[in-house]
Design an enzyme around this catalytic site. Structure first.
Site, PDB file in Angstrom:
ATOM      1  N   GLY A  47      36.123  44.102  47.682  1.00  0.00           N
ATOM      2  CA  GLY A  47      36.064  45.329  46.892  1.00  0.00           C
ATOM      3  C   GLY A  47      37.360  45.613  46.150  1.00  0.00           C
ATOM      4  O   GLY A  47      38.177  44.719  45.963  1.00  0.00           O
ATOM      5  N   ALA A  48      37.518  46.886  45.722  1.00  0.00           N
ATOM      6  CA  ALA A  48      38.628  47.288  44.850  1.00  0.00           C
ATOM      7  C   ALA A  48      38.628  46.356  43.637  1.00  0.00           C
ATOM      8  O   ALA A  48      39.644  45.736  43.300  1.00  0.00           O
ATOM      9  CB  ALA A  48      39.963  47.269  45.592  1.00  0.00           C
ATOM     10  N   LEU A  49      37.460  46.266  43.009  1.00  0.00           N
ATOM     11  CA  LEU A  49      37.248  45.272  41.965  1.00  0.00           C
ATOM     12  C   LEU A  49      38.103  45.556  40.735  1.00  0.00           C
ATOM     13  O   LEU A  49      38.248  46.699  40.294  1.00  0.00           O
ATOM     14  CB  LEU A  49      35.760  45.248  41.577  1.00  0.00           C
ATOM     15  N   HIS A  69      38.055  40.128  39.178  1.00  0.00           N
ATOM     16  CA  HIS A  69      36.704  40.020  39.741  1.00  0.00           C
ATOM     17  C   HIS A  69      35.661  40.007  38.627  1.00  0.00           C
ATOM     18  O   HIS A  69      34.679  39.268  38.703  1.00  0.00           O
ATOM     19  CB  HIS A  69      36.420  41.218  40.672  1.00  0.00           C
ATOM     20  N   GLN A  86      39.981  38.995  59.347  1.00  0.00           N
ATOM     21  CA  GLN A  86      41.036  38.251  58.654  1.00  0.00           C
ATOM     22  C   GLN A  86      42.346  39.026  58.517  1.00  0.00           C
ATOM     23  O   GLN A  86      43.289  38.554  57.892  1.00  0.00           O
ATOM     24  CB  GLN A  86      40.544  37.771  57.286  1.00  0.00           C
ATOM     25  N   GLY A 123      38.916  32.926  43.286  1.00  0.00           N
ATOM     26  CA  GLY A 123      40.066  32.907  42.377  1.00  0.00           C
ATOM     27  C   GLY A 123      41.153  31.963  42.875  1.00  0.00           C
ATOM     28  O   GLY A 123      41.368  31.826  44.081  1.00  0.00           O
ATOM     29  N   VAL A 126      43.647  35.313  36.931  1.00  0.00           N
ATOM     30  CA  VAL A 126      43.587  36.298  35.840  1.00  0.00           C
ATOM     31  C   VAL A 126      44.844  37.156  35.937  1.00  0.00           C
ATOM     32  O   VAL A 126      45.179  37.671  37.009  1.00  0.00           O
ATOM     33  CB  VAL A 126      42.312  37.158  35.949  1.00  0.00           C
ATOM     34  N   SER A 164      45.420  41.677  41.417  1.00  0.00           N
ATOM     35  CA  SER A 164      45.175  41.710  42.856  1.00  0.00           C
ATOM     36  C   SER A 164      44.775  43.121  43.252  1.00  0.00           C
ATOM     37  O   SER A 164      45.281  44.095  42.690  1.00  0.00           O
ATOM     38  CB  SER A 164      46.462  41.325  43.601  1.00  0.00           C
ATOM     39  N   ARG A 207      45.691  44.524  45.749  1.00  0.00           N
ATOM     40  CA  ARG A 207      46.866  45.148  46.364  1.00  0.00           C
ATOM     41  C   ARG A 207      47.788  45.779  45.315  1.00  0.00           C
ATOM     42  O   ARG A 207      48.651  46.589  45.677  1.00  0.00           O
ATOM     43  CB  ARG A 207      47.656  44.127  47.184  1.00  0.00           C
TER      44      ARG A 207
END
Ligand code: PAF
Length: 288
Positions: free
Chosen positions: A31-33, A37, A61, A147, A176, A185, A187
């Site tokens: 998520g947090a596209l 993405h 993870q 990616g 990208v 990212s 983040r």
């Protein structure tokens, strides 16, 4: 666009697609596209008849519980992004349906997991491979896109799909980058304005390394060129910079004549800005 929340419903939907002769392209995400993405989704749509985007912040993870808690989860925005991109189905399962009571099977990475991200993040790749194997199973994907920013992850997933005969084609999508070349990212949204501006030191460091590699054979000289740029940025704390062989991920000491071509040798870096950890990498000889 459908939103599917359990692996069982996901498999049922996938069976219908395959029965109708439609191939399935999976874009696995947490998520947090962002634009990275969206490019993966567009690539998937060119390669498969029906695109599934999985959105699941995978607890297995994260080796730091605080990192898991802080991970952005703008699910409504993400669903809107997928709908606008023509995605056929969003697969957004809960942790309880992915890891029900009694869950115990894990996928162990091989030697590809022992370098770079591996030593500093115990259990990370085991968690990634386990969830990716489950996502492949639930979505019955014919093709899956990852990616190249997470280059080690891409290599590990490709190896797993081959080793375990999962029957899914793995495609690596070029990194990208934002207008200032910082890799996209999820983040990045956690950086403050100063840190975001400072993060440009990472692509600059990798570019300086590539320039040095054009004339140097010693990998230490290439790493030093990158480190000099990173060390110049007071907000950046370097975790590692490494030159490695693109297939095996083994560290390279001397860059031989036969390796001085696109696709053979890469450089990767992990850099902290406050409590945000960014990674990036590039081919040393692709001229880009
Ligand atoms: O790269 C990511 O976002 C995650 O590691 C992945 C592949 C979706 C597995 O959780």
């Amino acid at each position: 666009m459908l939103t599917i929340t359990t692996p069982a419903e996901m498999r049922a939907w996938a069976r219908v697609q395959h029965a109708a002769g439609r191939s399935i392209g999976l874009v696995p995400t947490m998520g947090a596209l962002h634009r990275g993405h969206r490019e993966l989704i567009a690539d998937a749509a060119r390669r498969a008849d029906a695109v599934v985007v999985s959105i699941f912040v995978n607890p297995l993870q994260f080796n730091e519980p605080a990192d898991f808690d802080r991970y952005p989860r703008p699910i409504d925005d993400d669903v809107d992004v997928c709908a606008a991109a023509g995605v056929a189905a969003v697969f957004a399962p809960t942790a309880a349906t992915m890891y029900p009571t009694g869950f115990q099977t894990r996928v162990l990475p091989g030697a590809l997991g022992d370098v770079m991200e591996g030593p500093g993040r115990p259990g990370h790749f085991e968690g990634v491979l386990t969830v990716v194997a489950k996502l492949f199973g639930a979505t019955a994907a014919d093709i899956a896109l990852f990616g190249q920013k997470d280059y080690q992850q891409l290599r590990l997933v490709t190896q797993m799909a081959s080793d375990l005969d999962l029957g899914v084609e793995i495609v690596g999508h070029p990194i990208v980058r934002d207008d200032d070349d910082v890799a996209m990212s999820s983040r990045n949204v956690r950086l403050d304005d100063e840190q975001r501006a400072a993060a440009v030191c990472i692509p600059r460091a990798l570019a300086a390394a590539a320039t040095t590699a054009a004339s140097a054979h010693d990998a230490d000289a290439v790493v030093d060129a990158a480190r000099a740029v990173l060390d110049d940025e007071p907000l950046a704390a370097v975790e590692y910079v490494t030159v490695f062989e693109a297939e095996t991920l083994e560290p390279v000491e001397s860059i031989e004549v036969g390796q001085r071509r696109p696709g053979a040798v890469r450089i990767a870096a992990a850099v902290w800005f406050g409590d945000v950890r960014l990674i990036d990498n590039r081919d040393l000889f692709d001229g880009g």
